[in-house]
Enzyme design. Structure first.
Site, mmCIF file in Angstrom:
data_model
loop_
_atom_site.group_PDB
_atom_site.id
_atom_site.type_symbol
_atom_site.label_atom_id
_atom_site.label_comp_id
_atom_site.label_asym_id
_atom_site.label_seq_id
_atom_site.Cartn_x
_atom_site.Cartn_y
_atom_site.Cartn_z
ATOM 1 N N THR A 59 -8.184 -0.054 17.430
ATOM 2 C CA THR A 59 -9.257 0.156 18.460
ATOM 3 C C THR A 59 -9.986 1.356 18.428
ATOM 4 O OG1 THR A 59 -7.216 0.920 19.726
ATOM 5 C CG2 THR A 59 -7.621 -1.291 19.947
ATOM 6 N N TYR A 62 0.807 -1.143 -0.006
ATOM 7 C CA TYR A 62 0.005 -0.078 0.027
ATOM 8 C C TYR A 62 0.778 1.329 0.120
ATOM 9 C CZ TYR A 62 -3.305 -3.637 1.379
ATOM 10 O OH TYR A 62 -3.921 -4.906 1.235
#
Ligand SMILES: *[C@@H]1O[C@H](CO)[C@@H](O)[C@H](O)[C@H]1NC(C)=O
Ligand SMILES: *[C@@H]1O[C@H](CO)[C@@H](O)[C@H](O)[C@H]1NC(C)=O
Ligand SMILES: *[C@@H]1O[C@H](CO)[C@@H](O)[C@H](O)[C@H]1NC(C)=O
Length: 328
Positions: free
Chosen positions: A240, A166
């Site tokens: 998270t 990426y």
């Protein structure tokens, strides 16, 4: 007839009002929080993240969410896990900008100093993007991950993205095998970790008391942040924070690092807000542990005990033999 018409008007006005209210809430990338704000306006806390924004569905519906509670008795020893390799390109010192994001203490390495990790559970080289601190208002809480149900006063997370597949972090974060996060638990002691000592000494940490404050640090050596161990615990999980993408390989180091009680105290004096707003401590910036469900937690700690069978546990897996007729 007249009365019916009036009721209809009232009903219509009510409907317009409520639908206007539905449209007006600030549904944007930053509209979430760890705890209820004292000002009273609703901001979604972790249990609501997945319900307020359809782009964040994974926060509520995901099946490989993070953080988790690691039950050490359920870990699987994987003898094929190689040590984690840290590569600083021969230049051990780097610079970085430390920020108060309103939610975390964040340190971003400058682009001139590329740090990457590979090995361990990682099939690709991952570049360091950001270092993030989570910490508690009391010593008994603050880490996102738990070990046998126990939390630590703080947790530092080194967030890396897959630089082989990426172009940048934002693309990797939503893509398969996108992110690798090294997590190190923080405990309290009089002899602090060298790297954290640079970040958390009084002269430095007080420069980022308020949201959007930033401070440039030079001469950091990322290797100093790592505890002295090659042992780690790894599992597949998520970011998270919203949108809770399930693209993260977590690597939890098997030893903590230390900060002083004074440094913990300075962290708790950071505000989530700008200087002209009410002081709201940044502490307890943690997402609660999420269900492990079908996932395995692997480790390179050889505690010479056979774990239960696991799709990732190649040691215990029977050899796959291709059907003979397929080869004819
Ligand atoms: C990892 O970092 C080192 C040092 O900066 C560099 O030489 C190496 O090419 C990097 N790996 C990848 C896959 O980019
Ligand atoms: C990240 O990379 C993608 C694909 O190359 C590109 O479209 C996007 O603009 C980049 N984003 C940033 C923040 O650089
Ligand atoms: C794990 O430890 C056991 C007992 O000490 C030892 O026999 C075994 O060879 C070790 N396995 C690996 C892969 O190191």
């Amino acid at each position: 007839m007249h009365i019916v018409w009036e009721i209809f008007l009232i009903f219509q006005a009510y409907f317009i009002c409520t639908s206007a209210q539905l449209i007006s809430p600030k549904i944007h990338d930053g509209w979430w929080a760890y705890k209820d704000a004292v000002q009273g306006s609703f901001v979604p806390v972790p249990s609501f993240w997945g319900l307020v924004n359809s782009a964040w569905n994974l926060c509520a519906m995901g099946k490989r969410q993070s953080p988790v509670n690691v039950e050490t008795s359920h870990m699987i020893f994987d003898p094929f896990l190689t040590p984690l390799r840290l590569n600083t390109g021969g230049r051990s010192k780097m610079g970085g900008t430390m920020y108060n994001t309103g939610r975390h203490v964040s340190l971003r390495p400058d682009k001139a100093h590329l740090v990457n990790i590979s090995g361990g559970p990682l099939g690709y080289s991952h570049r360091l993007e950001e270092i993030r601190l989570h910490f508690g208002s009391e010593d008994g809480q603050g880490s996102e991950h738990l070990l046998n149900g126990q939390s630590f006063p703080a947790e530092v997370q080194l967030i890396h993205y897959n630089q082989e597949l990426y172009a940048n972090y934002s693309e990797a974060a939503k893509s398969p095998n996108g992110v690798a996060i090294v997590s190190i638990f923080i405990k309290i002691s009089e002899s602090p970790n060298v790297f954290l000592n640079r970040m958390l000494n009084r002269d430095t940490i007080t420069r980022i008391t308020y949201k959007h404050d930033a401070f440039l640090l030079m001469g950091l050596n990322i290797a100093d942040l790592y505890p002295d161990t090659t042992r780690f615990i790894t599992y597949d999980g998520s970011m998270t924070i919203p949108p809770c993408f399930e693209t993260a390989t977590w690597i939890l180091m098997n030893k903590p690092v230390y900060v002083t009680q004074m440094q913990m105290h300075s962290l708790r004096l950071l505000s989530q807000n700008e200087p002209y707003k009410i002081f709201l401590s940044m502490s307890d910036n943690t997402r609660p542990a999420q269900p492990l469900l079908q996932r395995c937690i692997r480790t390179n700690i050889n505690f010479s005990k056979q774990g239960r069978d696991c799709p990732n546990n190649r040691a215990l897996r029977p050899q796959y033999r291709v059907n003979q007729w397929l080869l004819k």
